[in-house]
Scaffold this active site. Structure first.
Site, short mmCIF file in Angstrom:
data_model
loop_
_atom_site.label_atom_id
_atom_site.label_comp_id
_atom_site.label_asym_id
_atom_site.label_seq_id
_atom_site.Cartn_x
_atom_site.Cartn_y
_atom_site.Cartn_z
N CYS A 1 0.86 -1.19 0.00
CA CYS A 1 0.00 0.00 0.00
C CYS A 1 0.90 1.23 0.00
CB CYS A 1 -0.88 -0.02 1.25
SG CYS A 1 -1.71 1.54 1.56
N CYS B 1 -3.05 7.68 -1.78
CA CYS B 1 -4.37 7.80 -2.43
C CYS B 1 -5.44 8.35 -1.51
CB CYS B 1 -4.82 6.44 -2.95
SG CYS B 1 -3.49 5.30 -3.25
N THR C 1 -3.92 5.08 7.37
CA THR C 1 -2.92 4.66 6.38
C THR C 1 -1.94 5.78 6.07
OG1 THR C 1 -4.45 3.10 5.39
CG2 THR C 1 -2.69 3.90 3.99
N HIS D 1 -12.50 5.95 -2.96
CA HIS D 1 -11.52 4.97 -2.46
C HIS D 1 -11.89 3.56 -2.92
CE1 HIS D 1 -7.79 4.77 -0.39
NE2 HIS D 1 -8.19 3.82 0.42
N TYR E 1 -9.34 0.92 -5.24
CA TYR E 1 -9.00 -0.49 -5.04
C TYR E 1 -9.02 -1.28 -6.34
CZ TYR E 1 -8.87 -0.25 0.07
OH TYR E 1 -8.52 0.02 1.37
N CYS F 1 -5.03 -0.26 -7.19
CA CYS F 1 -3.90 -0.66 -6.34
C CYS F 1 -3.88 -2.16 -6.09
CB CYS F 1 -3.89 0.12 -5.03
SG CYS F 1 -5.09 -0.43 -3.79
N GLU G 1 -7.19 -5.53 4.20
CA GLU G 1 -7.63 -4.22 3.75
C GLU G 1 -8.59 -4.35 2.57
OE1 GLU G 1 -4.92 -1.38 1.95
OE2 GLU G 1 -5.56 0.07 3.44
FE1 SF4 Z 1 -3.30 1.90 -0.02
FE2 SF4 Z 1 -4.70 1.12 -2.12
FE3 SF4 Z 1 -5.82 2.73 -0.30
FE4 SF4 Z 1 -3.88 3.59 -1.97
S1 SF4 Z 1 -5.95 2.90 -2.53
S2 SF4 Z 1 -4.03 3.99 0.21
S3 SF4 Z 1 -2.58 1.79 -2.12
S4 SF4 Z 1 -5.12 0.63 0.00
FE FE Z 2 -6.93 1.60 1.97
#
Ligand code: SF4
Ligand code: FE
Length: 480
Positions: free
Chosen positions: A98, A102, A189, A290, A294, A297, A445
């Protein structure tokens, strides 16, 4: 834009109050358990320096006309939304972790449109303040930490009915020049790799919760902010100094419990304070962005896991077995399905009143709902292909030992052309993604990040327009 080196240097200037394993950390940047997560965020700067990634990693600010990092950008088109998903896939491929930045990008996009709408309806001054903040963020290329999830105490009670009123972040004092806030945000995060925080409310709220309807920005190292670092499975392997047992030698992620101990926030950085009617929209949009993220990422990390499984099969000498090939195809099918959802909710994006583009919320929630399932299946297949050695391997220290090292080497080899060390490395990488520190980002996650599965099902129910579907059926069936 900041270079990767400048980003690292900028964190050294900061004064975080962070506790890890019961101790106050003097220098988070070089702490062996924190450093890999900093390396991941650093990649968001490093790739932006590369010409070949310019189109994905950078954008032109609609505010200043300057070239900026895409993580600081407001989406101005559905093409921007698509590029965002591709950027996140790329970073997932490069870090297998991660990369944290983001949440801030998703937060600025949600706060932009919602503050615009609050001002339009109530004549407040939030959007102007927010745009000022955004301009500084773009100019300085800050990593901003979007903060949404409150500890929430008794889930059956509204914020104002909790036994302890601090279980949701709230305003405790309104002063002439700003507000004082108290409470906490959980699972933050990348908090200790961020320059600023952008705090949002965590649920839709009613009039009695007005003190909890809060949105503001503050420096991540402000005096009233305390970070308590979260543990991850196998995290102390990072203290052992080796490069094999950690699985991912360079990258990781982190979360903190972020506590606000009567933090003072000047009004210039307050973007919502009491306008409870808008907290639901802010939550819905941030979560929607968000959930879209996903579809990028997790797919990038999935690419690494699929590659690792294919390598493990090769090193075990079974790459040509038909069931192994079929399992790899299944993993690819699942992974690309997630990507398709990320792209689809982006392509179907529409402008909000402020001009910032919002994803299609139904498709973004479908995307994340799939993410709560497919990475588990992809991981199951990777574990199947890897074999049990993934969890029974001796340590790197055993491999390096003058007496037992050659024995480990001899008995744990696979195909003759590949060294035992290489085989151990790939198995440890799979272990890291399935059960180790990266499993936080890739598996659990996937379940709970950006909202647990039930949160998406509520949104899917709300967005699906079942009445319209019934009408379609009545029409076809000839029911009056
Ligand atoms: Fe982490 Fe994915 Fe959230 Fe970005 S979108 S902060 S990489 S979990
Ligand atoms: Fe996340």
């Amino acid at each position: 834009m900041m270079t990767a080196q400048e980003y690292e240097a900028s964190l050294r200037e900061m004064n975080f109050r962070v506790y890890l394993l019961g101790e106050l950390v003097e220098n988070p940047v070089d702490h062996p358990m924190i450093r890999p997560s900093m390396n991941s965020v650093k990649m968001t700067y490093a790739l932006a320096e590369e010409k070949r990634y310019e189109d994905l990693m950078t954008a032109t600010s609609h505010l200043s006309g300057e070239r900026i990092n895409r993580f600081c950008h407001l989406h101005r088109s559905s093409a921007d939304l698509v590029r965002k998903v591709k950027m996140l896939r790329l970073l997932g491929q490069k870090t297998a972790a991660c990369f944290q930045r983001c949440v801030g990008m998703d937060a600025i996009n949600a706060v932009d449109s919602v503050t615009y709408e609050i001002d339009r309806e109530l004549g407040t001054d939030y959007h102007r303040r927010f745009v000022n903040f955004l301009l500084k963020m773009q100019e300085q290329d800050w990593t901003v930490n979007g903060a949404m999830t409150d500890p929430k105490g008794d889930r059956g009670l509204a914020p104002h009915r909790q036994a302890d009123p601090d279980l949701y972040l709230r305003v405790v004092e309104r002063k002439e020049d700003g507000i004082v806030v108290r409470g906490a945000k959980a699972h933050q995060t990348g908090a200790v790799n961020s320059h600023w925080l952008l705090v949002m409310p965590t649920i839709a709220m009613g009039p009695e919760d007005a003190d909890y309807a809060l949105c503001f920005a503050a420096p991540s190292d402000a005096e009233g902010v305390l970070h308590i670092y979260g543990r991850q499975s196998c995290d102390t392997r990072k203290l052992e100094g080796g490069t094999i047992d950690v699985g991912n030698r360079q990258f990781g992620g982190h979360e903190t419990l972020m506590v606000f101990e009567d933090l003072f926030v000047p009004y210039e950085n307050v973007f919502m304070c009491g306008e409870y009617r808008f907290s639901g929209a802010l939550v819905e949009r941030f979560a929607g962005y968000h959930r879209q993220s996903y579809g990028g990422c997790k797919v990038g990390v999935g690419d690494v896991l699929i590659g690792a499984a294919a390598l493990a099969a090769e090193y075990n000498g079974v790459a040509r077995a038909s069931h192994i090939r079929d399992k790899l195809i299944e993993m690819i099918h699942l992974n690309e399905t997630l990507f398709s959802c990320g792209i689809a909710c982006s392509a179907e994006g529409c402008p909000t009143a402020s001009g910032t583009y919002l994803i299609d919320l139904l498709l973004a929630n479908v995307c994340k709902q799939n993410v709560t399932r497919f990475p588990y299946e992809i991981t199951r297949l990777a574990e199947d292909i890897a074999g049990g050695l993934m969890v029974t391997l001796p340590s790197e220290k055993d491999l390096r030992h003058p007496e037992i090292g050659p024995i480990v080497e001899k008995y744990l080899c696979g195909v003759a052309a590949v060294s035992t060390e290489e085989r151990m490395r790939v198995l440890r990488l799979i272990e890291n993604l399935a059960l180790g520190t990266a499993a936080v980002g890739y598996r659990t996650e996937s379940m709970h990040g950006a909202g647990s599965p039930q949160a998406q099902r509520i949104m899917i129910a709300r967005q699906a327009d079942l009445d319209e579907k019934k009408k379609l059926a009545r029409n076809i069936a000839g029911i009056g």
